[in-house]
Scaffold this motif. Sequence first.
Motif, PDB file in Angstrom:
ATOM      1  N   CYS A 257      74.614 104.384  47.056  1.00 60.78           N
ATOM      2  CA  CYS A 257      75.951 104.030  46.576  1.00 60.78           C
ATOM      3  C   CYS A 257      75.948 103.565  45.120  1.00 60.78           C
ATOM      4  O   CYS A 257      76.996 103.214  44.575  1.00 60.78           O
ATOM      5  N   LYS A 278      77.189 100.301  51.946  1.00 59.86           N
ATOM      6  CA  LYS A 278      77.974  99.989  50.749  1.00 59.86           C
ATOM      7  C   LYS A 278      78.768 101.194  50.254  1.00 59.86           C
ATOM      8  O   LYS A 278      79.092 101.300  49.078  1.00 59.86           O
ATOM      9  N   GLY A 280      81.697 101.938  50.210  1.00 57.11           N
ATOM     10  CA  GLY A 280      82.935 101.608  49.520  1.00 57.11           C
ATOM     11  C   GLY A 280      82.765 101.461  48.021  1.00 57.11           C
ATOM     12  O   GLY A 280      83.750 101.454  47.270  1.00 57.11           O
ATOM     13  N   GLN A 281      81.500 101.363  47.541  1.00 62.72           N
ATOM     14  CA  GLN A 281      81.250 101.249  46.105  1.00 62.72           C
ATOM     15  C   GLN A 281      81.417 102.576  45.376  1.00 62.72           C
ATOM     16  O   GLN A 281      81.459 102.604  44.140  1.00 62.72           O
ATOM     17  N   SER A 300      81.857  99.148  57.775  1.00 66.06           N
ATOM     18  CA  SER A 300      83.062  98.369  57.475  1.00 66.06           C
ATOM     19  C   SER A 300      83.634  98.690  56.094  1.00 66.06           C
ATOM     20  O   SER A 300      84.851  98.686  55.909  1.00 66.06           O
ATOM     21  N   GLU A 301      82.771  98.985  55.116  1.00 67.59           N
ATOM     22  CA  GLU A 301      83.257  99.235  53.753  1.00 67.59           C
ATOM     23  C   GLU A 301      83.841 100.635  53.583  1.00 67.59           C
ATOM     24  O   GLU A 301      84.316 100.979  52.502  1.00 67.59           O
ATOM     25  N   ASP A 304      87.312 100.881  52.153  1.00 65.00           N
ATOM     26  CA  ASP A 304      87.560 100.649  50.720  1.00 65.00           C
ATOM     27  C   ASP A 304      87.649 101.944  49.926  1.00 65.00           C
ATOM     28  O   ASP A 304      87.963 101.916  48.733  1.00 65.00           O
ATOM     29  N   LYS A 366      75.931  92.172  54.950  1.00 63.14           N
ATOM     30  CA  LYS A 366      77.182  92.655  55.520  1.00 63.14           C
ATOM     31  C   LYS A 366      78.359  91.966  54.838  1.00 63.14           C
ATOM     32  O   LYS A 366      78.269  90.796  54.463  1.00 63.14           O
ATOM     33  N   THR A 367      79.454  92.675  54.721  1.00 57.96           N
ATOM     34  CA  THR A 367      80.646  92.127  54.091  1.00 57.96           C
ATOM     35  C   THR A 367      81.647  91.737  55.164  1.00 57.96           C
ATOM     36  O   THR A 367      82.066  92.566  55.978  1.00 57.96           O
ATOM     37  N   SER A 409      83.364  96.132  62.079  1.00 56.05           N
ATOM     38  CA  SER A 409      83.840  95.019  61.260  1.00 56.05           C
ATOM     39  C   SER A 409      82.920  93.820  61.463  1.00 56.05           C
ATOM     40  O   SER A 409      82.417  93.598  62.572  1.00 56.05           O
TER      41      SER A 409
END
Length: 425
Positions: A257, A278, A280-281, A300-301, A304, A366-367, A409
């Motif tokens: 990512c 990651k 979502g980056q 989860s990301e 995004d 984890k976010t 999540s």
Amino acid sequence: MRLHCEVEVVSRRLPALGLRNPGKGVRALLSLCQQPAPRSPPRPPAGRAGAPRPACLLVSTLRDKRGTRYEQLKGNIEQFFTKFVDEGKATVRLKEPAVDICLSKANSSSLKSFLSAVRLAHRGCDVETPFSPLTPVKTSEFEKFKTKMVITSKKDYPLSKNFPYYLEHLQTSYCGLVRVDMRMLCLKNLKKLDLSHNHIKKLPATVGDLIHLQELNLSNNHLESFSVALCQSTLQKSLRRLDLSKNKIKALPVQFCQLRELTVLKLDDNELIRFPMKIGQLTNLQFLSAARNKLPFLPSEFKDLSLGYLDLFGNTFEQPKVLPVIMLQTPLTLLESSARTILHNRIPYGSHIIPFHLCQDLDTAKTCVCGRFCLNSFIEGMTTMNLHSVAHTVVLVDNMGGTEAPIISYFCSLSCYANSCEMLK
């Protein structure tokens, strides 16, 4: 001495006559030559060598192989413009005729050497490099200056000669390659590399040295991984399109990512069991296709992302679990607390500061839905998301007409979970 480049000859007198220059450079071969000796030269006095013949500039193109000659360089150059010489660009302004010879797309080191020789000729000094002959240029000379080469059979693959140095687009498909030819990695101008339909199992880290590479097609090979070294190479700034479809890849590293300039990513027909956490980056990503893999859920990301096109058809998505997985630790360990602080405050870290395994832990943190981070203390829940929330165009995920997929999540505390419990119903 010769230089491959694009040349545009601009006349400084045309504007005064109300005329315009063509304004377009052409592929050319620039030669530094000596003017031919007169037919009946006077004999030099005994014991003295004759005066050296003056140098001239010859511009030859594929259409005009005999070339245009600019006589008498000595004292005839008004100015050199070399501000962008490191980008392969320069201009030589002649006094007579009143023209600017604009050079571009040249190898920067070759250009510097050529200009140095022209400058010596202008001053009337001896030029150490040998002069080129005043003869028509052969067509084979321009072959070295090709920018595109397409090879689609094993019999056409060059074994005894190198690839043209100036290639920007190279395709070698159906050639039976089992590894990347190291000669390709010397093509520093390469922007598009197509190695599809071969038998390549592993990519060398030196692929990351192709600093201008924008498109990389590796579909229909035998790749099992995409290395961390490539993810941390100069491809981070250049790579826009990546096709890894029809290989044997099971997972991509979290560092994948870091290729944040990617706009198109194709992962169809692999053995993927997960996306990078990651993902979502990849904020520039517009096209994502990962059909016919083994994805059980989305990270989860994933929510995004903001895509134009998404295809996840034919994956083995699981049904969301009713009960969450609780991994909370009370009180937090020193490792957990430190990791959360580092990530929350965006404190730089690396293997030169802390042990490598701790860097890996931080990379895979984890976010939480609240935006904070968690390492080993968390609650894991699964729900479904409508893929239209992250993509304008969505290919159905199954034959039943669905556009929803399970997504993981994470929650860093019980209060975060309680505040989001409606989402998990």
